[in-house]
Design a protein around this motif. Sequence first.
Motif, short mmCIF file in Angstrom:
data_model
loop_
_atom_site.label_atom_id
_atom_site.label_comp_id
_atom_site.label_asym_id
_atom_site.label_seq_id
_atom_site.Cartn_x
_atom_site.Cartn_y
_atom_site.Cartn_z
N VAL A 58 70.02 46.50 43.45
CA VAL A 58 69.63 45.31 42.70
C VAL A 58 68.20 45.50 42.17
N SER A 59 67.34 46.04 43.01
CA SER A 59 65.95 46.26 42.59
C SER A 59 65.87 47.27 41.45
N LEU A 60 66.68 48.32 41.53
CA LEU A 60 66.65 49.31 40.44
C LEU A 60 67.12 48.67 39.13
N ALA A 62 66.75 45.61 38.39
CA ALA A 62 65.67 44.72 37.98
C ALA A 62 64.58 45.49 37.24
N LEU A 63 64.30 46.72 37.70
CA LEU A 63 63.32 47.57 36.98
C LEU A 63 63.80 47.83 35.56
N GLN A 64 65.11 48.06 35.44
CA GLN A 64 65.71 48.31 34.13
C GLN A 64 65.60 47.07 33.24
#
Lengths: 151, 352
Positions: free
Chosen positions: B139-141, B143-145
Amino acid sequence: MSPADPLTQDFELGFTYTRSTGPVVGRFLTGLRERRIEGVRASDGRVIVPPMEYDPDTAAALEDFVEVGQEGELVSWCWVSEPRAAHPFERPFAWGMIRLDGADVPMVHCIAADSEQDLVTGARVRASWVDEPRGHISDIRCFELVEGGAS
Amino acid sequence: MRDIAVVAYHQSDCLASAGASNEVELIMPVLRQVFDQVGLHNAQDVDFVCSGSCDYLQGAAFAFVAGVDALGAVPPIRESHVEMDAAWALYESILKIRMGHADSALIYGFAKSSPGELPIVLSQQLDPYYLAPLWVDTVSLAALQARLMLDKGAITEADMAAVVARSRRNALGNPRAQLAGEVSVEELLAEETYVSPLRRHDCCPVSDGAAAMIIATVEQAERWGKPYARITGIDHRIESHNLGLRDLCDSVSTRRAAAAAGVADGAVDVAELYAPFSHQEIILSRALALGESTAINPSGGVLAGNLMMASGLSRVGEVFRRIVEGEAGRGVAHATSGPCLQHNLVAVLEAA
């Protein structure tokens, strides 16, 4: 043993062997032990940090190592308001893509900050090290904002 | 080259938790459904079987072998497995048929994701030295995208909310969906962020369940006498495991797979895209050059329910279903795997 006693056996889920990390990943991890961050130069001249073993375009083995800076720029970030148990922080923190000075390709690591409002894309961050580095990606405990360093 | 027909498809309900049901119990009902659609008795009646699942989700090596219990593999059958979404099991089955080694195949995918912490489990599929030890979750990755796209002006948060609102609305017509309803963009934007800039509704839910499909040569489909759709193109491409090297605001691998599969060779009436995060549906729509005339994710897509290891196969199945029901003449199905749309499969289906 009475019939009511359950049969139990300890079980550890994991790899019970060690393996070499090789000349590229191993060199990077060894560098971390000395608080040094090294990348590798790709065929098109880009500096990739952490280093990759093979060129992303030509697949040639890469070996031109370049030491990069301990500071860099926040390329992207996300705010984790509810950290998960496995996460490196128990309090809210950020994940970031950080392009270190001297590098062309950003790396993913965690960022310590007091609040989401403190972060902005393009902010300057600096590596913060654990007290006793051991040659592991988490030797960089996190990145921290450089005071007055917003670019 | 031998033409391939999709003949049957079924997906279970997307459940937030399947409770005490084990994987075999999730698989068997969907197998029965597809056998019945064709009029087959069991797995002995097809030439080849291929499944997609992930041992990490069960937390045990070779856990996928237990899934074979759902088949009744005695007398012996020809069977294979991919540690991937079952869309790739479909790909393997197509190759098997095209090579002349089979005339028909059963494909199924399954996962019970609810017992674990899915985003953390998936973090262990990342680079084992640079990323997995940090436990950076999927999910965090994503979000970075999303932040990269927002910063660039490639999307707005309202664009993302619009994707979610359409998904929820479309899912009202999908009895298998987990999340459905009428909700406005304004209401969605008023919600708090989760992993900022993502809100919870920008992320697909965790779901338990299974999906199955039967494919065959067009000749075999004609012999069975059941309605079918033809797979006229299929291709898959993967990008670097190094997120920093990728253009995360685009999906180069989807573009390449779409070109090889012939997406642009005709009108696209319907597209089912495996976009686990709202902004990723926008990336994919652009990479596939889909316009106003294409109905995107009429099922609600995976934002309405995400069966790990089966949702990609379900995208193909949803397009198949709409073609045989006469709602569409030609459609595109997409499957993805890996963080931030790393690996993408594109298939084109057409009416018989």
